[in-house]
Design a protein around this motif. Structure first.
Motif, PDB file in Angstrom:
ATOM      1  N   GLY A  52      32.426  27.165  49.145  1.00  0.00           N
ATOM      2  CA  GLY A  52      33.661  27.817  48.713  1.00  0.00           C
ATOM      3  C   GLY A  52      33.490  28.769  47.549  1.00  0.00           C
ATOM      4  N   PRO A  64      34.362  33.786  48.960  1.00  0.00           N
ATOM      5  CA  PRO A  64      35.417  33.799  49.979  1.00  0.00           C
ATOM      6  C   PRO A  64      34.857  34.163  51.353  1.00  0.00           C
ATOM      7  CG  PRO A  64      36.115  34.986  48.009  1.00  0.00           C
ATOM      8  CD  PRO A  64      34.666  34.690  47.835  1.00  0.00           C
ATOM      9  N   ASP A  65      35.084  33.259  52.333  1.00  0.00           N
ATOM     10  CA  ASP A  65      34.604  33.462  53.719  1.00  0.00           C
ATOM     11  C   ASP A  65      33.094  33.673  53.787  1.00  0.00           C
ATOM     12  OD1 ASP A  65      37.249  33.329  54.655  1.00  0.00           O
ATOM     13  OD2 ASP A  65      37.525  35.464  54.202  1.00  0.00           O
ATOM     14  N   ASN A  66      32.381  33.190  52.759  1.00  0.00           N
ATOM     15  CA  ASN A  66      30.918  33.340  52.692  1.00  0.00           C
ATOM     16  C   ASN A  66      30.467  34.803  52.745  1.00  0.00           C
ATOM     17  OD1 ASN A  66      30.763  30.605  52.531  1.00  0.00           O
ATOM     18  ND2 ASN A  66      29.935  30.275  54.588  1.00  0.00           N
ATOM     19  N   LYS A  96      29.029  37.679  43.684  1.00  0.00           N
ATOM     20  CA  LYS A  96      30.403  37.688  44.218  1.00  0.00           C
ATOM     21  C   LYS A  96      31.025  39.079  44.095  1.00  0.00           C
ATOM     22  CE  LYS A  96      32.946  34.133  43.148  1.00  0.00           C
ATOM     23  NZ  LYS A  96      33.850  33.208  42.410  1.00  0.00           N
TER      24      LYS A  96
END
Length: 574
Positions: free
Chosen positions: A487, A490-492, A558
């Motif tokens: 997690g 987001p959405d890997n 990220k």
């Protein structure tokens, strides 16, 4: 053929008949291709023209920004012909050669290329601007090399050097050349142009180092770009001695000495930038190896945020460096950007009402308005002795290049306790373990606790190339192997560079820092006095808001600044 193109464009209402008439008149007057004229006159944008050519000739369009032709393919077409016809060979399969062209209707060019290469030529379309840019990128060095080789032969450089017999170069011993011959060769046109080319090329590519390595039958040239060595085209072997001598002359070294290591500096103007080169020469089996560290003063950033500091970490760091006294330590392995961080900080603090002094080994950048001293251990000028002398000069800010021993550490800490702001570096893995390191080398915990203001650990990771940045989905296994909690992304979804000409197909362009900023709070100060372990200090610092190197790296992954691979490479053990 060009009449067919003109009729097609008019018939499909891409251009008007008047525009075609004007373009054909311009073509007759200038001798340019119709496609070039249409683009130059602004009748048709380059991208739209390519699409129309592709439709008309049912031909593939290629984007040269995402293609790097193999060296052996480029060598099939001489630079002179490539420039003349504005073509770029991009691929070869058997006897079939794929060539990117501005004008695929140029039958005479295709036939000439078939004759030169003895291969079947398959044309593909590419933008004129991208072909010209690619020609300059891939053929300039070959062209320079050709000129150098011709001039070297014409002037009898090999005979002047006394190395006509190539067996001398293969014996493994340095050529025994008289100093005047060495000097004459080094000041010859071909050598000067070649040395200048390598320095300018390395600077334009953002390289941090130039490596010139002599071997039995080759002089290998490598640039370190974004921390990774990249091999460049080798110069003619018979110019080896001239190139090395030229660099030694520029660095004010003894050109007659080939047995000992030597160090020097070169200040040179490249374009409109003043570049400092720190030069190291060491003797090897097949000659002298030269490594030049490129120090670009313009890389020192007054805006520290551009180095990669997160907003919260930057505020803590700036608060610490504005302290009236105390010691700020920057830690990390060699090549982690410690010097750049500290020099950028000194540039920020360099004001007329402050006296700043540095003791370094070596002095990397010459900073205007700052008193810099070079360590000379052989004459007794060590970090410790210079630091003692500094205290008699009443400085406001002191930079000690590196804390290597207990004597230097103790003097630096005592200077910090007597009203001076001290910056220094030390080699540890992270910020909390730096405290144990200081205690281990013999500094009393109460001195460490009293003097320290902030410890910062850092690493450098490569930035994703902005030109070919793409979003991908990371597999569960990839995230698991990297130790990334579920997690986190987001959405890997993470980012990666596909590779393009701008980044030399690496997917990376430039570097950015990962930072672990640990202010010494009253609680941490108390823990140091009590001799708490680095693990407990780290836990307390994290509870107080410190982001670890890994946390900062995950945030940069990220945000699409760097890749998961770079994060794992630099923070695998954290």
């Amino acid at each position: 053929m060009e009449e067919k193109l003109g009729s097609y464009l008019v018939h499909n209402n891409i251009i008007s008949e008047d525009q075609l008439r004007d373009a054909l008149r311009e073509r007759r007057e200038t001798g340019q291709r119709l496609v070039s004229v249409l683009n130059n006159l602004g009748f048709l944008a380059e991208g739209k023209l390519l699409a129309q050519l592709s439709n008309l000739y049912r031909m593939e369009v290629v984007d040269l920004d995402y293609i790097i032709p193999p060296k052996e393919v480029l060598e099939l077409i001489p630079a002179q012909k490539a420039y003349h016809y504005e073509v770029l060979p991009i691929d070869r399969k058997g006897r079939h050669l794929t060539v990117a062209m501005v004008d695929p209707t140029d039958i005479s060019a295709i036939e000439d290329l078939r004759f030169i290469t003895s291969m079947e030529v398959t044309p593909v379309l590419a933008a004129e601007s991208s072909i010209r840019e690619a020609l300059d990128r891939y053929y300039t060095m070959d062209k320079s090399m050709a000129e150098v080789k011709v001039e070297a032969v014409d002037t009898g450089a090999a005979r002047e050097l006394g190395i006509e017999d190539m067996e001398l170069l293969e014996t493994g011993f340095e050529e025994e050349l008289e100093e005047n011959k060495l000097r004459a060769d080094a000041e010859g046109g071909p050598v000067i142009r070649l040395v200048n080319y390598y320095i300018a090329d390395a600077t334009s590519k953002g390289a941090s180092d130039i490596h010139i390595e002599p071997f039995e039958r080759q002089v290998r040239i490598r640039f370190r770009v974004d921390g990774v060595l990249q091999e460049q085209q080798s110069p003619p072997l018979n110019l080896k001695a001239g190139i090395i001598t030229r660099l030694k002359l520029m660095a004010k070294m003894d050109i007659a000495e080939h047995r000992l290591c030597q160090d020097g500096r070169i200040n040179i103007l490249v374009g409109d930038k003043m570049i400092d080169l720190r030069v190291s020469v060491i003797p090897t089996l097949y000659g002298e190896k030269v490594v030049m560290r490129i120090l670009d003063r313009s890389s020192l950033m007054l805006d520290l945020a551009k180095l990669g500091f997160a907003e919260g970490a930057l505020k803590k760091f700036l608060r610490a460096v504005e302290s009236p006294y105390g010691i700020v330590l920057v830690t990390g392995p060699t090549g982690s950007g410690k010097t750049t961080t500290l020099y950028s900080t000194l540039s920020l603090l360099n004001k007329p009402d402050r006296q700043i002094m540095t003791i370094e080994d070596p002095v990397e950048y010459n900073l205007h308005g700052i008193n810099q001293i070079q360590v000379h251990e052989e004459i007794g000028l060590s970090f410790a002795s210079a630091l003692r002398a500094f205290l008699r000069q009443a400085p406001n800010i002191i930079l000690v290049g590196e804390i290597r021993d207990s004597e230097t550490a103790e003097i630096a800490i005592r200077a910090a306790l007597t009203g001076h702001l001290v910056f220094s570096t030390i080699h540890t893995n992270d910020a909390p373990t730096t405290i144990n390191r200081l205690v281990d080398i013999g500094i009393k915990p109460y001195l460490v606790a009293s003097a320290l203001v902030l410890i910062q650990a850092q690493r450098l990771v490569r930035r994703i190339c902005p030109k070919c940045k793409d979003q991908i989905e990371a597999s569960e296994k990839m995230l698991e192997d990297a130790g990334i909690p579920e997690g986190t992304f987001p959405d890997n979804k993470i980012f990666k560079g596909k590779g393009c000409s701008y980044c030399n197909m690496t997917g990376y362009k430039g570097r950015v820092g990962l930072y672990e900023v640990m202010p010494i709070s009253p609680e941490i100060r108390q823990m140091i006095l009590q001799g708490e372990s680095s693990d407990k200090i780290a836990t307390a610092a994290i509870e107080q808001g410190m982001k670890t190197l890994r946390d900062d790296g995950i945030e940069k992954v990220k945000n699409g600044v760097t890749t998961l691979e770079e994060l794992m490479r630099e923070t695998a053990s954290f």
